[in-house]
Scaffold this motif. Structure first.
Motif, mmCIF file in Angstrom:
data_model
loop_
_atom_site.group_PDB
_atom_site.id
_atom_site.type_symbol
_atom_site.label_atom_id
_atom_site.label_comp_id
_atom_site.label_asym_id
_atom_site.label_seq_id
_atom_site.Cartn_x
_atom_site.Cartn_y
_atom_site.Cartn_z
ATOM 1 N N GLY A 1 0.791 -1.229 0.000
ATOM 2 C CA GLY A 1 0.000 0.000 0.000
ATOM 3 C C GLY A 1 0.814 1.265 0.000
ATOM 4 N N GLU A 2 2.107 1.172 0.256
ATOM 5 C CA GLU A 2 2.957 2.369 0.315
ATOM 6 C C GLU A 2 3.841 2.516 -0.921
ATOM 7 O OE1 GLU A 2 1.041 1.366 3.381
ATOM 8 O OE2 GLU A 2 2.877 0.160 3.365
ATOM 9 N N ARG A 3 3.574 1.743 -1.951
ATOM 10 C CA ARG A 3 4.382 1.859 -3.173
ATOM 11 C C ARG A 3 4.199 3.225 -3.813
ATOM 12 N NH1 ARG A 3 2.720 -3.865 -5.897
ATOM 13 N NH2 ARG A 3 0.699 -3.071 -5.175
ATOM 14 N N GLY A 4 5.240 3.695 -4.476
ATOM 15 C CA GLY A 4 5.187 5.001 -5.123
ATOM 16 C C GLY A 4 6.570 5.584 -5.252
ATOM 17 N N ASP A 5 6.657 6.920 -5.286
ATOM 18 C CA ASP A 5 7.968 7.551 -5.444
ATOM 19 C C ASP A 5 8.095 8.863 -4.680
ATOM 20 O OD1 ASP A 5 6.343 9.222 -6.926
ATOM 21 O OD2 ASP A 5 7.200 8.663 -8.870
ATOM 22 N N ASP A 6 7.185 9.114 -3.699
ATOM 23 C CA ASP A 6 7.299 10.370 -2.953
ATOM 24 C C ASP A 6 8.355 10.302 -1.865
ATOM 25 O OD1 ASP A 6 6.053 8.798 -1.029
ATOM 26 O OD2 ASP A 6 4.592 10.334 -0.459
ATOM 27 N N GLY A 7 8.732 9.088 -1.440
ATOM 28 C CA GLY A 7 9.765 8.930 -0.421
ATOM 29 C C GLY A 7 9.298 9.172 0.994
ATOM 30 N N VAL A 8 8.055 9.614 1.183
ATOM 31 C CA VAL A 8 7.548 9.987 2.500
ATOM 32 C C VAL A 8 6.729 8.867 3.135
ATOM 33 C CG1 VAL A 8 6.034 11.575 3.747
ATOM 34 C CG2 VAL A 8 7.541 12.443 1.943
ATOM 35 N N ILE A 9 5.790 8.328 2.372
ATOM 36 C CA ILE A 9 4.814 7.374 2.919
ATOM 37 C C ILE A 9 5.474 6.166 3.594
ATOM 38 C CG2 ILE A 9 2.932 5.810 2.310
ATOM 39 C CD1 ILE A 9 2.047 7.783 0.224
ATOM 40 N N PRO A 10 6.577 5.636 3.074
ATOM 41 C CA PRO A 10 7.168 4.477 3.757
ATOM 42 C C PRO A 10 7.512 4.710 5.219
ATOM 43 C CG PRO A 10 8.089 4.698 1.568
ATOM 44 C CD PRO A 10 7.267 5.927 1.801
ATOM 45 N N SER A 11 7.789 5.965 5.579
ATOM 46 C CA SER A 11 8.131 6.257 6.975
ATOM 47 C C SER A 11 6.896 6.414 7.850
ATOM 48 C CB SER A 11 8.964 7.542 7.054
ATOM 49 O OG SER A 11 8.181 8.680 6.719
ATOM 50 N N GLN A 12 5.690 6.377 7.254
ATOM 51 C CA GLN A 12 4.470 6.650 8.014
ATOM 52 C C GLN A 12 3.670 5.396 8.343
ATOM 53 O OE1 GLN A 12 2.624 9.770 5.518
ATOM 54 N NE2 GLN A 12 3.380 11.245 7.015
ATOM 55 N N VAL A 13 4.240 4.237 8.074
ATOM 56 C CA VAL A 13 3.578 2.970 8.398
ATOM 57 C C VAL A 13 4.600 2.039 9.038
ATOM 58 C CG1 VAL A 13 2.397 0.944 7.472
ATOM 59 C CG2 VAL A 13 1.921 3.195 6.507
ATOM 60 N N GLY A 14 4.216 1.400 10.140
ATOM 61 C CA GLY A 14 5.093 0.398 10.732
ATOM 62 C C GLY A 14 6.162 0.975 11.634
ATOM 63 N N LEU A 15 7.416 0.873 11.199
ATOM 64 C CA LEU A 15 8.534 1.286 12.040
ATOM 65 C C LEU A 15 8.552 2.785 12.296
ATOM 66 C CD1 LEU A 15 11.130 0.427 13.519
ATOM 67 C CD2 LEU A 15 12.362 0.814 11.365
ATOM 68 N N GLY A 16 8.272 3.590 11.277
ATOM 69 C CA GLY A 16 8.350 5.045 11.422
ATOM 70 C C GLY A 16 7.481 5.594 12.536
ATOM 71 N N PRO A 17 6.177 5.239 12.593
ATOM 72 C CA PRO A 17 5.343 5.725 13.690
ATOM 73 C C PRO A 17 5.834 5.286 15.057
ATOM 74 C CG PRO A 17 3.965 4.946 11.890
ATOM 75 C CD PRO A 17 5.373 4.571 11.546
ATOM 76 N N SER A 18 6.399 4.087 15.145
ATOM 77 C CA SER A 18 6.939 3.631 16.420
ATOM 78 C C SER A 18 8.092 4.524 16.854
ATOM 79 C CB SER A 18 7.403 2.173 16.299
ATOM 80 O OG SER A 18 7.946 1.715 17.513
ATOM 81 N N ILE A 19 8.937 4.906 15.907
ATOM 82 C CA ILE A 19 10.046 5.814 16.220
ATOM 83 C C ILE A 19 9.509 7.181 16.618
ATOM 84 C CG2 ILE A 19 12.028 7.030 15.260
ATOM 85 C CD1 ILE A 19 12.494 4.587 13.447
ATOM 86 N N ALA A 20 8.533 7.686 15.843
ATOM 87 C CA ALA A 20 7.996 9.024 16.098
ATOM 88 C C ALA A 20 7.355 9.125 17.477
ATOM 89 C CB ALA A 20 6.978 9.385 15.026
ATOM 90 N N LYS A 21 6.778 8.023 17.949
ATOM 91 C CA LYS A 21 6.125 8.013 19.260
ATOM 92 C C LYS A 21 7.134 8.215 20.380
ATOM 93 C CE LYS A 21 3.332 4.971 22.198
ATOM 94 N NZ LYS A 21 2.728 3.620 22.322
ATOM 95 N N ASN A 22 8.365 7.683 20.186
ATOM 96 C CA ASN A 22 9.397 7.768 21.232
ATOM 97 C C ASN A 22 10.774 7.741 20.588
ATOM 98 O OD1 ASN A 22 10.858 7.646 23.634
ATOM 99 N ND2 ASN A 22 10.617 5.424 23.806
ATOM 100 N N PRO A 23 11.213 8.853 19.975
ATOM 101 C CA PRO A 23 12.500 8.862 19.273
ATOM 102 C C PRO A 23 13.672 8.438 20.147
ATOM 103 C CG PRO A 23 11.240 10.843 18.774
ATOM 104 C CD PRO A 23 10.514 10.142 19.883
ATOM 105 N N ALA A 24 13.642 8.814 21.421
ATOM 106 C CA ALA A 24 14.765 8.482 22.298
ATOM 107 C C ALA A 24 14.895 6.981 22.520
ATOM 108 C CB ALA A 24 14.604 9.191 23.641
ATOM 109 N N GLY A 25 13.813 6.243 22.310
ATOM 110 C CA GLY A 25 13.850 4.799 22.491
ATOM 111 C C GLY A 25 14.353 4.041 21.285
ATOM 112 N N HIS A 26 14.810 4.755 20.256
ATOM 113 C CA HIS A 26 15.286 4.119 19.018
ATOM 114 C C HIS A 26 16.661 4.683 18.655
ATOM 115 C CE1 HIS A 26 11.388 2.178 18.084
ATOM 116 N NE2 HIS A 26 10.924 3.181 18.802
#
Length: 708
Positions: free
Chosen positions: A532-557
């Motif tokens: 579902g995140e295929r494309g070429d904007d370079g942004v969406i891949p960071s908004q599903v899965g690992l990225g949101p987990s990092i965004a929730k607690n950057p210091a924990g990653h």
């Protein structure tokens, strides 16, 4: 014009009074899951008591408790093996223990276990079904046999015969039994008929008998002795199947009276010790209660933050004479208003996933949930609104700005509305794309064309002008999504959008952790997104899965994370797979990286890509974390030295579950360092759970390839 907002909030699940607003808090749910999980033995089966002998009945009960409490089986592969080991090939039935004697109850339990664990074995299913059809004679045997057939979705070969026998024994008014046991007998027999697909022709009398049998403490009795969970389970099975709710608040209080400090439930209020059987019946009673009210039986909190603490209005601003907290719910009460009133979050959000449950009491009035909104001078809000009530259910409205419906709800979403019951909203805002889901149905898919419209703002809930009304919100949760920065200092902490130097259209995102200074080498994680995140904007891949987990607690990653984007597939031989490796190499060249700690992970299509890239480049990676994406077991030998932790939800599509199990089992059999987790009752989105695992980051960064 419509000005609603439904601030759907309802606190994180740690808040509420179980008897009224929520069956189980997250803390209570986890304690009950642990009560069941700790009973698994090294042979893979579960025992009635910790350290006791494994049995098929205890195993079936435990795995169901874990489903109803959003838990996971500690050793799922061992559990599958134990269930199979209880099958008796000589008789075709199941026994309580390996090498035991098969009987009707154990065989029904075996079918339930096969269904619960999605063991697709035609020989076991067919032979166990034949055993039940042949050996079930008495009503208790017939009733449990019918439950076994239902668990695996098979009709009973003796359906017509059993149906006739049960109908023959009913009273003239359509009920069964008499006196104190009327509700108990009626519930058990009616449920058996309903499970066989029989349409009861005297439903009103049946429902009335079930409701009338509810005792003052909220439970039911078998007619002998006091109320208990077993009798209540028997009656509620029929009530639930007919969609007939008794006094659910009283039932929840009754179940709560059976709860014990260890997280389990005693068989009745008078018993001191919790049992596995009592815990199974308690958790399914709570599940049915929630479903009958239109509430999700399990509120998924993994990866999300609570917007409302369930205790007070901390973090919100508005007129506290109109907004209050009751039983863990956020409640808006209007005595009749000549203007709209809003309660808004103090915090602002940009890209996010949001979810909540809400109820418009008696279906009167309207409300809505504001997002990406701001306060105007006075009392109004300006911004997007997910509508609630009247003719606006599920629609996207633009409050105090364009003052019109931007997109109406789909017919399917509108038809799902429980006008005076609980409903669920999901709001997803990513860049200019806004999607609303109502009760699990897609409601709005809107793309904002006006680049001047604010993409950051507050959440708020609304009391609409007009007559008296009450709106209730619960389980108000948000998952903030990262928005990579294009430009600026590429080594500054945060998410950065980059372009592959050798391919101008290949955009990707890099997360730089706190404390990065270009001198100390950090581990690196390569993340592969789903289809579902295929494309070429370079942004969406960071908004599903690992990225949101990092965004929730950057210091924990404390690692560098790389998010390439595929156009078609992550197969290692594909241009996308080769581009992912080129992006990894570019980041390795540009940043200070510990090359002994390069972790590969991905979800769905990216999970498949994780296996593919790892088996093609086994010397590159120190650990693998494939999520809900199967690989090729014939290639397992090539990665036997790489520590692997795989995840999947056991309600995912069969090929994903079977494929992940096969890969985990194959790696285990060849002696590879593999961990494997299946989340009970979770569908395809197992990634929010996986990337929220408390031990995952430490495990990823601490793992190394095994050297000969």
């Amino acid at each position: 014009m419509k000005t609603n907002l439904l601030g759907v909030f309802a606190g994180l699940a740690i808040l509420t009074s179980p008897a009224v607003a929520q069956s189980l808090s997250v803390v209570e749910r986890d304690a009950t899951a642990q009560f069941a999980a700790m009973r698994q033995n090294p042979d893979g089966g579960f025992a009635a008591e910790p350290g006791g002998e494994s049995s098929l009945g205890a195993t079936t009960a435990a795995v169901r408790v874990l489903r109803y409490t959003a838990g996971s089986i500690p050793d799922v592969l061992g559990c599958l093996d134990f269930v199979r080991s209880c099958f008796d090939p000589a008789s075709g039935g199941f026994a309580q223990t390996p090498d035991g004697t098969a009987d009707v109850g154990s065989t029904a339990s075996g079918l339930m276990a096969l269904g619960e664990l999605r063991i697709d074995d035609e020989e076991l299913l067919s032979r166990a079904s034949e055993f039940l059809a042949t050996h079930a004679k008495t009503f208790p045997e017939v009733r449990i046999a019918i439950a076994g057939f239902e668990a695996v979705g098979r009709p009973s070969p003796r359906r017509e015969e059993w149906t006739a026998e049960l109908l023959e024994s009913r009273n003239d008014d359509g009920t069964w039994g008499e006196g104190p046991s009327l509700a108990f007998d009626t519930g058990g027999t009616a449920a058996a008929l309903l499970r066989m697909g029989h349409d009861l022709d005297r439903r009103e009398a049946v429902v009335e008998s079930l409701r009338a049998g509810q005792q003052e403490d909220g439970g039911w009795t078998s007619g002998e002795g006091g109320t208990d969970l077993s009798a209540s389970y028997r009656v509620m099975r029929a009530a639930y199947m007919m969609g007939a709710a008794p006094d659910l608040a009283a039932l929840r209080r009754f179940v709560e009276s059976c709860r014990r400090d260890d997280g389990g439930y005693a068989p009745g209020p008078e018993q001191e010790a919790a049992t596995l059987g009592g815990t199974y019946m308690a958790t399914i009673l709570l599940r049915w209660s929630d479903l009958l009210e239109g509430l999700p039986p399990v509120v998924e909190t993994a990866g999300f933050l609570p917007l409302f603490n369930g205790q007070d209005l901390t973090g919100w601003e508005g007129d506290d004479s109109l907004w209050s907290v009751r039983d863990g719910m956020l409640v808006g009460s209007s005595p009749g208003l000549d203007r709209n009133e809003f309660l808004a979050t103090e915090e602002q959000f940009s890209d996010f996933n949001f979810r909540c449950s809400f109820r418009l009491v008696d279906g009167a009035g309207n409300s809505g949930i504001q997002f990406r909104s701001d306060r105007l001078p006075g009392h109004e809000m300006i911004g997007y609104q997910a509508d609630i009530g009247e003719d606006y259910w599920g629609s996207l409205y633009d409050e105090s700005r364009r003052n019109r419906v931007l997109e109406s709800a789909t017919d399917q979403a509108r038809s799902s509305v429980r006008v005076d019951g609980w409903n669920q909203y999901i709001i997803r805002a990513m860049g200019d794309q806004i999607r609303l889901s109502l009760n699990g149905h897609s409601s709005v898919d809107y793309a904002e064309a006006d680049r001047e419209i604010a993409s950051t703002g507050h959440f708020a809930v609304q009391l609409h002008s007009g007559g008296p009304m009450e709106i209730q919100f619960r389980d108000l949760l948000v998952q903030p999504l990262p928005r990579p920065v294009d430009g600026g200092d590429p080594a500054a902490p945060g998410f950065h959008l980059r372009t592959l130097r050798t391919e101008s259209k290949a955009r990707y995102t890099v997360f730089v952790p706190e404390g990065y200074d270009g001198d100390r080498a950090f581990p690196i994680v390569l993340f592969l997104h789903g289809a579902g995140e295929r494309g070429d904007d370079g942004v969406i891949p960071s908004q599903v899965g690992l990225g949101p987990s990092i965004a929730k607690n950057p210091a924990g990653h404390p690692y560098i994370a790389v998010f390439p984007q595929a156009r078609e597939t992550w197969a290692a031989s594909s241009p996308d797979g080769q581009r992912a490796m080129a992006i990894l190499d570019e980041v390795l060249a540009d940043f200070a990286v510990d090359r002994s700690r390069i972790v590969l992970t991905g979800l769905s299509m990216g999970g498949m890509g994780t296996w593919s890239l790892a088996t093609t480049y086994p010397d590159r990676f120190s650990a693998l974390v494939p999520v809900c994406g199967p690989g090729d077991p014939e290639q397992a030998e090539s990665i036997r030295a790489i520590p692997t932790w795989g995840f999947v939800g056991d309600d995912d599509r069969a090929p994903f579950v079977r494929g992940m199990r096969t890969m985990a089992r194959t790696l285990k059999e060849i002696g590879a360092p593999v961990r494997y987790t299946e989340y009970r009752g979770v569908g395809h989105n197992s990634w929010d759970r996986a990337y929220s695992e408390p031990e995952l980051v430490e495990w990823m960064l601490g793992s190394r390839r095994i050297t000969p």
